[in-house]
Motif scaffolding. Structure first.
Motif, PDB file in Angstrom:
ATOM      1  N   LYS A 108      44.100  44.792  39.612  1.00 39.00           N
ATOM      2  CA  LYS A 108      44.389  43.535  40.306  1.00 39.00           C
ATOM      3  C   LYS A 108      44.103  43.565  41.811  1.00 39.00           C
ATOM      4  O   LYS A 108      44.394  42.597  42.512  1.00 39.00           O
ATOM      5  N   SER A 109      43.559  44.669  42.295  1.00 41.69           N
ATOM      6  CA  SER A 109      43.095  44.652  43.680  1.00 41.69           C
ATOM      7  C   SER A 109      41.999  45.690  43.875  1.00 41.69           C
ATOM      8  O   SER A 109      41.906  46.658  43.116  1.00 41.69           O
ATOM      9  N   THR A 111      39.862  47.718  47.232  1.00 47.04           N
ATOM     10  CA  THR A 111      39.752  47.924  48.674  1.00 47.04           C
ATOM     11  C   THR A 111      38.377  48.525  48.980  1.00 47.04           C
ATOM     12  O   THR A 111      37.953  49.476  48.313  1.00 47.04           O
ATOM     13  N   VAL A 154      39.529  35.918  43.133  1.00 46.43           N
ATOM     14  CA  VAL A 154      40.020  36.563  44.349  1.00 46.43           C
ATOM     15  C   VAL A 154      40.994  35.598  45.017  1.00 46.43           C
ATOM     16  O   VAL A 154      40.623  34.538  45.506  1.00 46.43           O
ATOM     17  N   THR A 166      40.812  44.425  51.720  1.00 43.59           N
ATOM     18  CA  THR A 166      41.399  44.503  50.385  1.00 43.59           C
ATOM     19  C   THR A 166      41.396  43.122  49.742  1.00 43.59           C
ATOM     20  O   THR A 166      41.791  42.139  50.373  1.00 43.59           O
ATOM     21  N   LYS A 168      42.842  40.828  46.653  1.00 43.59           N
ATOM     22  CA  LYS A 168      43.872  40.734  45.614  1.00 43.59           C
ATOM     23  C   LYS A 168      43.385  39.740  44.567  1.00 43.59           C
ATOM     24  O   LYS A 168      42.973  38.625  44.905  1.00 43.59           O
TER      25      LYS A 168
END
Lengths: 523, 314
Positions: A108-109, A111, A154, A166, A168
């Motif tokens: 779910k994220s 970076t 996003v 980052t 999410k």
């Protein structure tokens, strides 16, 4: 009038013509042919620096489609870069403007650490803000980016520092890196001038010089490109040659060293000529299919749709209409796709008897239906018509020009059957089902909806790890449901090819068929 | 002559106004629209609506026409929907190239037509006549994409003396420019040349049968002098009329010839704009072509009077 009297005048004319011809042949005279000819091939196989690459393109640049995958492929990866780029063999993302990244365990994220010291062509440094802009830009419906659905996942973007960002996500998506392969990073201050073709500012290997609509584009080497010693060429010129045969002539006449946009049939005259290379990519360039409108009886019965799939001789289409280039296949996937398998490609062999049996089982006879098709592929439509006639399905051909075809496709106003081509099967399999209009589970041209299909698509799309066994199983399920329901009857995966002069080396392309010339040179 | 022009002006403007109306509404009656092209292959309904509103295509058609006409009268041709950029800029980039090609083709068709027409009267033996009419028929019926590719195959590939396509302006570099112009202008000139030849031949035959020709002959004036000084000038006015009409044909055939020779003129612009339904561009190109045609008709009438003093402009 005596014949002799006109001889004097005729002689004068001939003399004048002869003088003209001699004048053209004189040593000091400039020749338009030599002026454009490529430099003779060198003996060494080492990359040679310098020179200008002459490209011939069938289609012109359309700046309004800058953020959309479209037929003009010679701008996206010349002027711009993307965050990551796939290894064409494995679909594993490789660093480009992002030098490293971490995907969270729950998917779910993500970076990104960005490459430092990268500058746009106007001298401005590339930072995390440009990534933020790029993602929001793709979410803008006016940009008509095909991957908008994925960009919309996003939800939040956090700039950690100028070189770290980052993202999410609302939910995990298996095709996340399709987005980062697709999303070109443009200078945020000049984007409105970019979509009108005035100014294209990126970080890529070539700096945009000019565009003359319908005639040419010109690029010069970016001396500050972040990959050292690249690109090799000093410049790239793209000439728009809108006729297929003329483009082949330009290649044979050595006016261009690379021809893009040609299909298998066009390249037949140079296929066996040792002066030229015909390069094919496994990613294909979309697939020819027959679509069925499932709200028109009897096409609501999947047996009738399967009968069509058995009735059509895919091999013959490849041989007779596509010059032998292309992959006959019942499934949409090109060979590079993780969902590709020989078994699915060969699921529906040419079997008219089986087609007739299925039609009989469904209680269908004396069928006479319209078959719409794109007027640029008449031959294929006629072959489909012939094959269907053999199993007792009469069709009336309805040619549509590209604008009309597209309007009916997205407006869900196609007749019972239509023949066209679709893209997006070269990426992660879920991208096809959420991004290609004929397959879109939410709304598609066939007006097909099935909770089972929706579930399978969503499952394939929401995989946190695109390469996990679970993801691969989901792709197989997707493949199976498409082959069973057959609201899109795939016929041939089209060849993705270019023709070039033998001396041209190192030409590449990304998964969206954008030309990559970072490593290209004339040997 | 100024008076004559002034009298013709209202009807010319009327033709243009009528054409603008027809062009605008016929375009919109054709199925398919620019939004479909711009929206790409996976548009959501929001994308389609956003683009439609952005282009102003959600307004009533009559209101769109009013806005467009008012803008055109102010000299603003608008922005291209699909191709990109200002329409006036797109046009100005192409007009010069089309003018170059059209003038080249007109010169060639007039020259070839005159030579073939005069030969048609002067060559008396049967074989010669057969060859001439064969040349005529072939020029007239062979389509541009056949003659074009034949020339490219011969002179750009087999015997590479001319470039297979492209454009360099004759004005900026006459020597190179002419080599680029030669094949496309010749291909474009062939069918009109055959028509011109026909008119020249008929005109000459008629003139040579007139009383003044017989009188000249009886006075012992050499046949060649009669042909060139007396018969030909009398045969030319109808040729001029037909040449004026042929400008329209040339503008039409440009679409194919420009594609074959990658000549970036108005023809390819029109083709590009039509297939993508780039309304502002098609409207401007078509209106421009109508204007050119109207002006050429006016000039033809004027030239008629210049060559033939018997015609008085009333």
């Amino acid at each position: 009038m005596p014949v002799s009297s006109i001889f004097t005048s005729r002689r004068t004319v001939l003399r004048a013509a002869g003088a003209g011809a001699v004048a053209l042949g004189l040593a000091g005279c400039k020749s338009a042919v030599d002026e454009k000819k490529s430099s003779p091939a060198g003996a060494s196989g080492q990359p040679k620096k310098g020179g200008t690459l002459q490209i011939g393109s069938l289609t012109d640049f359309t700046p309004a489609l800058l953020f959309t995958q479209n037929a003009f492929t010679a701008v996206h990866r010349l002027v711009f870069n993307t965050l990551t780029s796939y290894d064409p063999k494995t679909l594993q993302p490789q660093p480009q403007l992002a030098k490293s990244w971490q995907v969270a365990a729950d998917g779910k994220s993500v970076t990104f650490q960005l490459r430092e010291g990268v500058k746009f062509h106007n001298g401005r440094p590339f930072t995390a803000d440009d990534v933020v802009f790029a993602i929001n830009n793709l979410k803008d419906p006016k940009r008509s980016a095909q991957l908008r659905a994925t960009a919309a996942v996003v939800q939040e973007i956090q700039v950690v520092n100028p070189l770290e960002v980052t993202l999410k996500l609302a939910h995990p998506v298996s095709n996340l890196f399709d987005l980062f392969e697709f999303m070109i990073i443009t200078d945020k201050d000049s984007v409105e001038e970019a979509v009108t073709g005035k100014k294209l500012i990126g970080t890529g290997p070539f700096v945009f010089k000019s565009w003359t609509p319908g005639a040419s584009l010109s690029f010069a080497k970016n001396p500050e490109y972040f990959i050292p010693e690249r690109p090799y060429f000093d410049g790239v010129e793209v000439r728009i040659i809108p006729n297929n045969d003329s483009l082949v002539s330009a290649l044979r006449g050595k006016q261009v060293q690379l021809a893009i946009g040609l299909n298998g049939r066009d390249v037949a005259p140079v296929k066996t000529d040792p002066q030229f290379t015909v390069q094919q990519y496994d990613t294909g360039s979309g697939a020819v299919y027959v679509g069925a409108n499932v709200t028109v009886k009897p096409f609501d019965d999947k047996r009738v749709r399967q009968a069509i799939s058995y009735a059509i001789n895919r091999e013959r289409i490849v041989q007779q209409s596509l010059g032998g280039f292309g992959l006959p296949s019942s499934a949409p996937w090109p060979k590079s796709s993780p969902a590709y398998s020989d078994a699915t490609a060969k699921r529906y062999p040419h079997d008219p008897e089986r087609a007739k049996a299925l039609l009989a089982e469904a209680g269908v006879s004396n069928l006479d239906v319209p078959l719409a098709y794109l007027n640029t592929s008449t031959v294929i439509a006629q072959m489909i018509q012939f094959d269907l006639q053999q199993v007792g399905i009469k069709t009336t051909l309805e040619p549509l020009d590209p604008a009309k075809f597209q309007a009916q496709l997205i407006g869900q106003t196609m007749p019972a059957l239509w023949a066209g081509s679709h893209g997006f099967a070269q990426l992660h399999p879920a991208t096809l089902a959420v991004s290609a209009y004929p397959f879109n589970e939410a709304k598609n041209t066939s007006k097909f909806s099935d909770p089972a299909y929706t579930e399978i698509v969503q499952k394939a799309w929401r995989q946190p790890d695109a390469d996990s066994p679970a993801a691969k199983a989901a792709y197989q399920d997707l493949s199976e449901v498409l082959l069973d329901r057959q609201f899109v009857i795939d016929l041939v995966v089209l060849a993705n090819l270019y023709v070039a002069d033998k001396s041209l080396q190192g030409v590449g392309q990304n998964t969206y068929a954008s030309l990559v010339l970072d490593d290209a040179y004339l040997a | 002559m100024t008076g004559y022009l002034l009298r013709r002006l209202p009807s010319a403007l009327g033709v243009l106004l009528l054409a603008s109306f027809a062009i605008f509404f016929i375009l919109r009656a054709v199925p398919g629209d620019p939004v479909a092209t711009l929206a790409g292959s996976d548009p959501s309904p929001e994308t389609v609506a956003a683009i439609r509103a952005d282009l102003g295509l959600d307004r009533p058609v009559l209101a769109q026409y009013g806005t467009w006409l008012a803008d055109v009268l102010r000299g603003d041709l608008g922005r291209s929907y699909v191709i990109g950029g200002e329409v006036s800029e797109l046009l100005s980039q192409r007009i010069g190239k089309s003018v170059e090609l059209t003038i080249g083709a007109l010169v060639f068709s007039l020259a070839i037509g005159l030579v073939l027409g005069v030969l048609g009267v002067t060559v008396k033996n049967r074989a010669g006549q057969a060859v001439l009419s064969a040349i005529n028929a072939i020029s007239l019926i062979v389509p541009a994409y056949v003659s074009g590719f034949l020339l490219v195959f011969l002179f750009a590939i087999t015997w590479p003396v001319l470039p297979p396509g492209g454009h360099v302006s004759v004005l900026s570099d006459p020597q190179i420019g002419f080599q680029y112009l030669l094949m496309p202008a010749l291909v474009m000139a062939l069918p009109p040349a055959a028509i011109v030849a026909r008119y020249v031949k008929d005109g000459l035959l008629q003139a040579l049968g007139e009383d003044y020709t017989r009188t000249a002959k009886s006075l012992g004036i050499p046949h060649r002098r009669i042909l060139w000084r007396h018969a030909l000038p009398n045969a030319l006015p109808p040729v001029l009329t037909v040449l004026g009409m042929l400008v329209g044909t040339l503008l039409g055939s440009a679409v194919i010839i420009e594609a074959v020779f990658a000549w970036p003129g108005l023809g390819t612009l029109a083709e590009q704009a039509v297939t993508r339904r780039d309304y502002p561009v098609i409207q401007a190109v078509l209106l421009f072509m109508v204007a050119v045609f109207v002006i050429v008709q006016l000039l033809t009438d004027l030239a008629y009077a210049l060559i033939d003093p018997r015609v008085r402009l009333r």
